[in-house]
Structure formats: C-alpha cells, structure tokens
Scaffold this motif. Sequence first.
Motif, mmCIF file in Angstrom:
data_model
loop_
_atom_site.group_PDB
_atom_site.id
_atom_site.type_symbol
_atom_site.label_atom_id
_atom_site.label_comp_id
_atom_site.label_asym_id
_atom_site.label_seq_id
_atom_site.Cartn_x
_atom_site.Cartn_y
_atom_site.Cartn_z
ATOM 1 N N UNK A 11 -3.755 13.230 7.537
ATOM 2 C CA UNK A 11 -2.993 14.695 7.433
ATOM 3 C C UNK A 11 -3.906 14.659 5.958
ATOM 4 N N UNK A 12 -2.718 13.497 4.176
ATOM 5 C CA UNK A 12 -2.532 13.324 3.461
ATOM 6 C C UNK A 12 -4.077 13.055 3.241
ATOM 7 N N UNK A 13 -5.487 12.373 3.363
ATOM 8 C CA UNK A 13 -7.193 12.630 2.753
ATOM 9 C C UNK A 13 -7.213 14.357 2.902
ATOM 10 N N UNK A 14 -6.882 15.265 4.066
ATOM 11 C CA UNK A 14 -7.392 16.611 4.378
ATOM 12 C C UNK A 14 -6.619 17.587 3.538
ATOM 13 N N UNK A 15 -5.534 17.039 2.894
ATOM 14 C CA UNK A 15 -4.921 17.617 1.853
ATOM 15 C C UNK A 15 -5.571 17.812 0.539
ATOM 16 N N UNK A 16 -5.644 16.549 0.258
ATOM 17 C CA UNK A 16 -5.942 15.792 -0.946
ATOM 18 C C UNK A 16 -7.273 16.551 -0.914
ATOM 19 N N UNK A 17 -8.247 17.182 -0.333
ATOM 20 C CA UNK A 17 -10.025 18.044 0.062
ATOM 21 C C UNK A 17 -8.906 19.317 -0.176
ATOM 22 N N UNK A 18 -7.765 19.894 0.195
ATOM 23 C CA UNK A 18 -7.546 21.040 0.901
ATOM 24 C C UNK A 18 -8.068 21.871 1.441
ATOM 25 N N UNK A 19 -8.245 21.041 2.346
ATOM 26 C CA UNK A 19 -8.731 21.217 4.388
ATOM 27 C C UNK A 19 -7.720 21.877 4.970
ATOM 28 N N UNK A 20 -6.160 21.457 4.656
ATOM 29 C CA UNK A 20 -5.308 21.933 5.271
ATOM 30 C C UNK A 20 -3.619 21.903 4.014
ATOM 31 N N UNK A 21 -2.729 22.619 4.529
ATOM 32 C CA UNK A 21 -1.805 22.025 3.346
ATOM 33 C C UNK A 21 -1.210 20.999 3.093
ATOM 34 N N UNK A 22 -0.131 20.220 2.431
ATOM 35 C CA UNK A 22 0.506 19.727 2.316
ATOM 36 C C UNK A 22 1.566 19.450 3.063
ATOM 37 N N UNK A 23 1.837 20.040 3.640
ATOM 38 C CA UNK A 23 3.352 20.074 4.506
ATOM 39 C C UNK A 23 2.620 20.450 5.643
ATOM 40 N N UNK A 24 2.327 19.540 6.880
ATOM 41 C CA UNK A 24 2.279 20.146 8.458
ATOM 42 C C UNK A 24 3.029 21.807 8.601
ATOM 43 N N UNK A 77 4.888 0.629 18.981
ATOM 44 C CA UNK A 77 4.571 -0.395 18.049
ATOM 45 C C UNK A 77 2.975 1.036 18.031
ATOM 46 N N UNK A 78 3.105 0.877 19.367
ATOM 47 C CA UNK A 78 1.538 1.687 18.932
ATOM 48 C C UNK A 78 1.573 3.039 18.257
ATOM 49 N N UNK A 79 3.094 3.601 18.768
ATOM 50 C CA UNK A 79 3.294 5.167 18.670
ATOM 51 C C UNK A 79 3.417 5.541 16.702
ATOM 52 N N UNK A 80 4.312 4.285 16.300
ATOM 53 C CA UNK A 80 3.992 4.375 15.001
ATOM 54 C C UNK A 80 2.948 4.463 14.093
ATOM 55 N N UNK A 81 2.030 3.338 15.246
ATOM 56 C CA UNK A 81 0.262 2.923 14.336
ATOM 57 C C UNK A 81 -0.213 4.320 13.997
ATOM 58 N N UNK A 82 -0.276 4.752 15.483
ATOM 59 C CA UNK A 82 -0.973 6.411 15.796
ATOM 60 C C UNK A 82 -0.150 7.157 14.472
ATOM 61 N N UNK A 83 1.321 7.227 14.377
ATOM 62 C CA UNK A 83 1.423 8.083 13.062
ATOM 63 C C UNK A 83 1.161 7.953 12.374
ATOM 64 N N UNK A 84 0.979 6.554 11.901
ATOM 65 C CA UNK A 84 0.259 6.376 10.350
ATOM 66 C C UNK A 84 -1.255 6.242 10.114
ATOM 67 N N UNK A 85 -2.392 6.376 11.336
ATOM 68 C CA UNK A 85 -3.418 7.156 11.132
ATOM 69 C C UNK A 85 -3.432 8.953 11.136
ATOM 70 N N UNK A 86 -2.185 9.484 11.545
ATOM 71 C CA UNK A 86 -2.412 10.912 11.578
ATOM 72 C C UNK A 86 -2.321 11.211 9.982
ATOM 73 N N UNK A 87 -0.950 9.996 9.634
ATOM 74 C CA UNK A 87 -0.346 10.763 8.169
ATOM 75 C C UNK A 87 -1.338 10.527 7.128
#
Length: 163
Positions: free
Chosen positions: A48-61, A35-45
């Motif tokens: 990443x989406x936030x950074x990709x929306x602002x064009x700080x990184x590519x859409x696909x990691x 459950x902790x790992x799933x929660x951390x993955x959700x935070x990472x996702x």
Amino acid sequence: SSLLERYAQIRKSEAFNDPEKSDERGRCTRPAKEATIRKEFAYLQRAWKWAADREHCPRKPAALLFPRLIVEEPEPRCLAEEELAALLDACGPETCLLRQMVEFLFLTGLRRSELFSLRWEQVNFYDSCIDFVTQKMGRAMSKRRDSLALSPRAVRLLQLRLE
C-alpha cells in the motif's frame, strides 16, 4: 487481536491449494497462525505504501471505504413577503407576544439571545435605535458600543410592549 482473528477466518484456500482444508466455497477452514497473519499484514502495508508513494491510491486506505461526502449547502436567503406573512399569521393575532417577537427579530436581524438580553435602558425611542455594549473576549477584554437603527414598525412594536 480481533482484526487478526477476522482476517484468519476470511483467508482464501488458494494460499493452501488443499481441498481438505477448505469448505465448498473455497474458504479456509483452519485458522492461520498469528505470525503468518502479521507477516501478510506487513506485506500489505508495504504494498500500500509503495502504491501511495506513486499516487496509485490514497495514503489512508479508509478513504476508499468511507469516501467524503460533499454536501452543497443551499445559499442563504431572506423570506419572501408571502412567506413572512404566512409565518406571522401562524404566530397568531397582532397582539400576540410571539408574533411581535418574530416580527421584531425579522425587522432588526437580532439573534434570539440578543433579544432576550435586551433591557429597556438600551432602547432610545428619541433616536429610534438600540444601544448595545458588547464585550469581546480575548487577550484583553474590551467593550465596544454599537447602535442599531430601528424602523418605524420596530419602534411601534417596542412601544406596544411598553404599554
């Protein structure tokens, strides 16, 4: 599941700040709960989406891990006369079938498959040409007649094969 297990093994002890639960290199020695790992993955996702929306990184990691290689293709070119002479010499004497085929392919620009499907009925020695009937596959099959002009040397090579 294997990704979750691998992530649990590489977590840093900084999340715990407990020296009893980490090894000498600071890695966590106890596995994290799923459950902790799933929660951390959700935070990472979400991050990443936030950074990709602002064009700080590519859409696909994966683009960061596996960048596309740009390979420049060399410009196509014809053989120089010296290169052609060396190739023909390597094929054998002038009476050799391989040499005649290679030279004929070079003179006409035919593909190997076109040469091997060529029939004597298609060769017109009077007009020094080869008559092709090509079939085009598509919505409706259509036949098209083409003619390929032959140089005197190409005609001579065909006559040598006919003899």
